[in-house]
Scaffold this active site. Structure first.
Site, short mmCIF file in Angstrom:
data_model
loop_
_atom_site.label_atom_id
_atom_site.label_comp_id
_atom_site.label_asym_id
_atom_site.label_seq_id
_atom_site.Cartn_x
_atom_site.Cartn_y
_atom_site.Cartn_z
CE LYS A 111 -2.66 1.14 3.73
NZ LYS A 111 -2.10 2.43 4.17
CD GLU A 180 -6.39 7.35 7.58
OE1 GLU A 180 -5.61 6.65 6.89
OE2 GLU A 180 -6.16 7.65 8.76
O1 KIV Z 1 -1.13 2.25 8.85
C1 KIV Z 1 -2.31 1.92 8.93
O2 KIV Z 1 -2.74 1.21 9.84
C2 KIV Z 1 -3.22 2.42 7.89
C3 KIV Z 1 -4.69 2.35 8.17
C4 KIV Z 1 -5.07 3.33 9.19
C5 KIV Z 1 -5.49 2.51 6.93
O3 KIV Z 1 -2.77 2.86 6.87
#
Ligand code: KIV
Length: 262
Positions: A111, A180
């Site tokens: 991600k 988010e």
């Molecule tokens: O780092 C994380 O836990 C996240 C979530 C809050 C989406 O990116």
């Protein structure tokens, strides 16, 4: 049966919501799977909830690989997303090199936080066999640019930019999107426009899935954000609290309007 990007895509098509929980070690990875969550996010939130930092910025790629490997050992069938930490994807070349270490540790996808400017990076990752989850809205690695943890996309121009970024990242090859802290109507509109599943956090109940940080949903955050619910309330064990979260996501009762922004 193991969860795949294909099965998540099918859930979107069938309008079946899915649940995502962060985990950072083998024991909680197993608990999250036992609770029925489809996806584990090895979030760089570990900088805050495990290390006690006041942002995610100090987290390194080595730390992310270490925790991803631990989660992999406890996983019993969830799809594992690993966060690319701050400044580990400033060029497509760096992104591929660093994402490879997370994939070798057992992640199924990575991600990245950011908009259309990451399109080339997303395409390079996918071409090298690394699926990508995009992350828009309040992207915590940019907290210093935002001047705090604030809701994003409130005015028309900002909302339009997030919408355009989502379409650009999907076109570049992203196969999931995290949204988010954005207003519910914006998140719902983007979810309907995109063919890829959208995972919300503080984005209302119109997305295809929800994610919460493990420690938040277990009531361990002394200053929880508006979008957090303490699922330990009314439960007598951590396992029951995780299962209550998963059930509430799937039946659409979480998040309610009290957890959302308009
Ligand atoms: O780092 C994380 O836990 C996240 C979530 C809050 C989406 O990116």
């Amino acid at each position: 049966m193991a969860v795949t990007l294909h099965s998540l895509q099918e859930r979107k098509r069938q309008r079946e919501r899915f649940a995502v929980i962060t985990a950072y070690d083998a024991t909680f990875a197993r608990a999250v799977c036992d609770a029925g969550a489809e996806v584990i996010l090895v979030g760089d939130s570990l900088g805050m909830v495990l290390q006690g930092q006041d942002s995610t910025l100090p987290v390194t790629i080595e730390q992310m690989a270490y925790h991803t490997a631990a989660v992999t050992r406890g996983n019993t069938g969830a799809l594992i997303i690993a966060d690319m930490p701050f400044m580990s994807y400033d060029t497509p070349q760096h992104a591929c090199l660093h994402a490879a270490s997370l994939m070798r540790a057992g992640a199924h996808m990575v991600k990245l936080e950011g908009g259309h400017w990451l399109a080339e990076t997303v395409t390079a990752l996918v071409r090298n066999g690394i699926p990508v989850c995009a992350h828009l809205g309040l992207t915590p690695q940019s907290v210093n640019v935002f001047g705090g943890y604030r809701v994003q996309g409130r005015d028309e121009a900002a909302a339009g930019q997030i919408e355009a970024d989502a379409l650009a990242l999907q076109a570049a090859g992203a196969s999931l999107l995290v949204l988010e802290c954005v207003p519910t109507p914006l998140a719902s509109r983007i979810t309907q426009q995109l063919s890829i599943p959208v995972i919300g956090i503080g984005a209302g109940n119109g997305t295809d899935a929800q994610v919460l940080v493990l420690h938040d949903l277990l009531g361990l955050n002394p200053k929880p954000a508006r979008f957090v619910h303490n699922f330990m309330e009314g439960q007598s064990s951590i396992q029951d609290a995780l299962a209550a979260y998963v059930a509430a996501v799937k039946d659409g009762s979480f998040p309610g309007p009290e957890h959302s922004f308009n």
